[in-house]
Design an enzyme around this catalytic site. Structure first.
Site, short mmCIF file in Angstrom:
data_model
loop_
_atom_site.label_atom_id
_atom_site.label_comp_id
_atom_site.label_asym_id
_atom_site.label_seq_id
_atom_site.Cartn_x
_atom_site.Cartn_y
_atom_site.Cartn_z
N LYS A 22 0.83 -1.21 0.00
CA LYS A 22 0.00 0.00 0.00
C LYS A 22 0.87 1.25 0.00
O LYS A 22 0.66 2.17 -0.79
CB LYS A 22 -0.91 0.01 1.23
N ASN A 23 1.86 1.29 0.88
CA ASN A 23 2.63 2.54 1.01
C ASN A 23 3.54 2.80 -0.19
O ASN A 23 4.08 3.90 -0.33
CB ASN A 23 3.42 2.55 2.32
N ARG A 92 -4.01 9.76 3.20
CA ARG A 92 -2.84 10.57 3.51
C ARG A 92 -2.05 10.89 2.24
O ARG A 92 -1.57 11.98 2.00
CB ARG A 92 -1.95 9.76 4.46
N CYS A 116 -5.14 8.11 8.51
CA CYS A 116 -5.46 7.66 9.86
C CYS A 116 -5.21 8.75 10.89
O CYS A 116 -4.24 9.49 10.81
CB CYS A 116 -4.61 6.44 10.22
N ARG A 121 0.24 14.79 12.65
CA ARG A 121 0.69 14.58 11.27
C ARG A 121 0.79 15.86 10.44
O ARG A 121 0.12 16.01 9.40
CB ARG A 121 -0.20 13.55 10.57
N PRO A 122 1.63 16.80 10.86
CA PRO A 122 1.81 18.03 10.07
C PRO A 122 2.55 17.74 8.77
O PRO A 122 3.11 16.65 8.60
CB PRO A 122 2.67 18.90 10.99
N ILE A 123 2.56 18.71 7.84
CA ILE A 123 3.29 18.51 6.58
C ILE A 123 4.34 19.62 6.40
O ILE A 123 4.69 19.98 5.29
CB ILE A 123 2.35 18.40 5.36
N ASP A 124 4.81 20.15 7.53
CA ASP A 124 5.76 21.27 7.46
C ASP A 124 7.07 20.91 6.75
O ASP A 124 7.64 21.73 6.03
CB ASP A 124 6.04 21.84 8.87
N ASP A 304 3.75 0.77 12.09
CA ASP A 304 2.47 0.19 11.65
C ASP A 304 2.22 -1.21 12.23
O ASP A 304 1.10 -1.69 12.19
CB ASP A 304 2.44 0.08 10.12
N ILE A 326 6.94 7.11 17.01
CA ILE A 326 6.79 7.92 15.79
C ILE A 326 5.53 8.79 15.83
O ILE A 326 5.58 9.98 15.50
CB ILE A 326 6.74 7.03 14.51
N ARG A 396 -8.92 -0.12 3.45
CA ARG A 396 -8.01 0.82 2.79
C ARG A 396 -6.65 0.19 2.54
O ARG A 396 -5.93 0.61 1.63
CB ARG A 396 -7.78 2.06 3.69
C1 UD1 Z 1 4.20 6.95 6.31
C2 UD1 Z 1 3.29 5.77 6.09
C3 UD1 Z 1 2.77 5.24 7.42
C4 UD1 Z 1 3.93 4.94 8.35
C5 UD1 Z 1 4.87 6.14 8.46
C6 UD1 Z 1 6.12 5.83 9.24
C7 UD1 Z 1 2.34 6.20 3.92
C8 UD1 Z 1 1.14 6.62 3.14
N1 UD1 Z 1 2.18 6.19 5.25
O1 UD1 Z 1 3.39 7.97 6.91
O2 UD1 Z 1 2.02 4.05 7.17
O3 UD1 Z 1 3.42 4.65 9.62
O4 UD1 Z 1 5.27 6.57 7.15
O5 UD1 Z 1 6.79 4.75 8.67
O6 UD1 Z 1 3.37 5.85 3.38
N2 UD1 Z 1 6.28 14.74 10.53
C9 UD1 Z 1 6.33 16.11 10.79
N3 UD1 Z 1 6.28 16.96 9.73
C10 UD1 Z 1 6.19 16.54 8.44
C11 UD1 Z 1 6.14 15.15 8.18
C12 UD1 Z 1 6.20 14.27 9.26
O7 UD1 Z 1 6.41 16.54 11.94
O8 UD1 Z 1 6.15 17.37 7.52
C13 UD1 Z 1 6.33 13.80 11.65
C14 UD1 Z 1 5.01 12.99 11.78
O9 UD1 Z 1 4.03 13.71 12.49
C15 UD1 Z 1 5.49 11.74 12.49
C16 UD1 Z 1 6.89 11.55 11.91
O10 UD1 Z 1 7.29 12.80 11.38
O11 UD1 Z 1 5.60 11.98 13.87
C17 UD1 Z 1 6.97 10.49 10.83
O12 UD1 Z 1 6.03 10.76 9.83
P1 UD1 Z 1 6.21 10.26 8.34
O13 UD1 Z 1 7.37 9.34 8.22
O14 UD1 Z 1 6.16 11.45 7.45
O15 UD1 Z 1 4.90 9.41 8.12
P2 UD1 Z 1 3.92 9.47 6.92
O16 UD1 Z 1 4.66 9.69 5.65
O17 UD1 Z 1 2.74 10.32 7.27
#
Ligand code: UD1
Length: 418
Positions: A22-23, A92, A116, A121-124, A304, A326, A396
């Site tokens: 999936k990922n 996501r 989820c 889960r910010p995108i900064d 996960d 995480i 999903r």
């Molecule tokens: C992806 C996976 C998810 C998995 C995770 C960690 C997908 C669709 N999802 O999620 O299944 O559990 O990797 O292996 O592939 N963070 C920030 N700012 C950002 C981005 C991330 O603070 O801009 C933080 C997140 O809140 C979290 C950590 O970084 O605490 C890791 O997040 P990230 O590796 O980005 O996870 P996802 O890509 O959302």
């Protein structure tokens, strides 16, 4: 409304074949639109996250043919459009269209992604990366607009090795002018899968799978091809099912090194595993040792699988500790495990689990995708009937979960209720 109903405590025997990850597929589809030609993807899982991304391709007027795990995407007629909230919030990974459309059209209008509810889960990091490459970002409520006259390679350091940010920045940078370096990049296998597809299209990416990824921008990306890697989380979920109720349950089509951390913790508990090439055979043991598990970035224990493995920890002889590092909110399943009879105490991101517990079937809820997987596992080992609500979370990410489990002897079905 759909529910999953499981009559538990049945032995699982036979073979479960693992589907495409999936990922990976959720990043490979947005990556494919960077091509100016046809892209062929094989071993594509038929899950609702795949369908949600195909809906976005429909919106963008991007042609595709999806048949029997093969997906062919033809980008010749693609048009840039606003990705409305209704589509972006389905998952996501809709955010990978930020990087992909920015690289392709130098402009993106999209809404905040869904996914989820396992933390803030910010995108900064994604946004800072795009800005470093030369994009201007405007945020209006949930709407994000990215624009760039041109994208220029840059050195980008991630504060945390985020999977999403690593892939998104890679997508945005493949056609930027000059060199981009992503330092403290995430190393998950799905990132390598995406880089391999992009390189087959003519991108120049090196170092994927290490903490430093280098990208030399190119002007044009052509036809490409990729096999989606096996889903290591799906594999891990069924391996845990084998440890709970397996009798020589074979999980096939896996890449062993992708599930190494899980296997090593299971061996520590005393789980009987036979690894042969791309298969693992697992049988339930009478007693398991309690262990401690801390989730980490790859190659550490994947976040996960924290919720699914905590079900197995309820069956160990004594006190186990599961620590999630995480995400802030990976404990949604605990309340329902407690309802089924588990002895678990949660303190912030740590669960203290005392086993062995005789779990009993109850009505429970899948609060998120992996919490749902944990509920399925609990239902498989529990005595009596477990009814799981909110199963759209599970669908999903797990292809044909009902058929796969029925084929190995589980009493599980989906029922439609008012
Ligand atoms: C992806 C996976 C998810 C998995 C995770 C960690 C997908 C669709 N999802 O999620 O299944 O559990 O990797 O292996 O592939 N963070 C920030 N700012 C950002 C981005 C991330 O603070 O801009 C933080 C997140 O809140 C979290 C950590 O970084 O605490 C890791 O997040 P990230 O590796 O980005 O996870 P996802 O890509 O959302």
């Amino acid at each position: 409304m759909k529910q999953l109903v499981i009559n538990g405590n049945k032995e699982l025997k036979g073979e479960i074949k693992i589907s495409g990850a999936k990922n990976s597929i959720v990043a490979l589809i947005p990556a494919a639109i960077l091509s100016d030609d046809k892209v062929s993807l094989y071993n594509v899982p038929n899950i609702s996250d795949t369908k949600a991304l195909l809906d976005i391709l429909d919106l963008l007027n991007c042609e595709y043919k999806y048949d029997n795990e093969a997906l062919e995407i033809n980008t010749k007629k693609i048009k840039n459009k606003v990705i409305e909230e209704e589509l972006s919030k389905k998952l996501r990974a809709s955010y990978y269209f930020m990087g992909a459309l920015l690289a392709k059209f130098k402009q993106v209008e999209i809404y905040f992604p869904g996914g989820c509810n396992i933390g803030s889960r910010p995108i900064d990091f994604h946004i800072k990366g795009f800005e470093k490459l030369g994009a201007e970002v405007t945020i209006d409520g949930n709407k994000y607009t990215f624009k760039a006259k041109k994208l220029k390679g840059a050195n980008i350091y991630l504060d945390f090795a985020s999977v999403g940010a690593t892939i998104n920045i890679m997508l945005a940078a493949v056609k930027a002018e000059g060199k981009t370096t992503i330092s403290n990049a995430a190393k998950e296998p799905e990132i390598v899968n995406v880089a391999t597809l992009l390189n087959s299209m003519g991108a120049k990416i090196s170092g994927a799978g290490t903490s430093e990824i280098k990208i030399e921008g190119v002007n044009h990306l052509s036809a490409g091809v990729i096999d989606v890697i096996p889903d290591r989380i799906e594999a891990g979920t069924y391996i845990i099912a084998g440890a709970l109720v397996g009798n020589k349950l074979r999980i096939s089509g896996i890449i062993e090194e992708h599930v190494e951390a899980l296997l090593s913790k299971l061996k520590e508990m005393g789980v009987k595993l036979e690894c042969t090439g791309d298969s693992i055979v697992i049988s339930k043991s009478k007693r398991y040792k309690p262990i401690n598990i801390k989730t980490l970035v790859f190659p550490g224990f994947v976040t996960d699988l924290g919720q699914p493995v905590s079900v197995l920890l309820t069956q160990a002889d004594g006190m186990s500790i599961f620590e999630e590092t995480i995400f802030e909110n990976r404990m949604g399943h605990v309340k329902y495990l407690q309802k089924m009879g588990a002895n678990i105490r949660v303190n912030d991101r740590t669960a203290i689990i005392i086993g062995p517990a005789h779990l009993k079937g109850k009505e429970v809820v899948a609060t998120d995708l992996r919490a749902g997987a944990a509920m399925v596992l609990a239902g498989l080992v529990a005595k009596g009937t477990t009814t799981i609500n909110n199963i759209e979370h599970i669908l999903r990410g797990y292809e044909n979960i009902v058929e796969k489990l029925q084929n190995v002897g589980a009493d599980i079905k989906i029922v439609e209720v008012e």
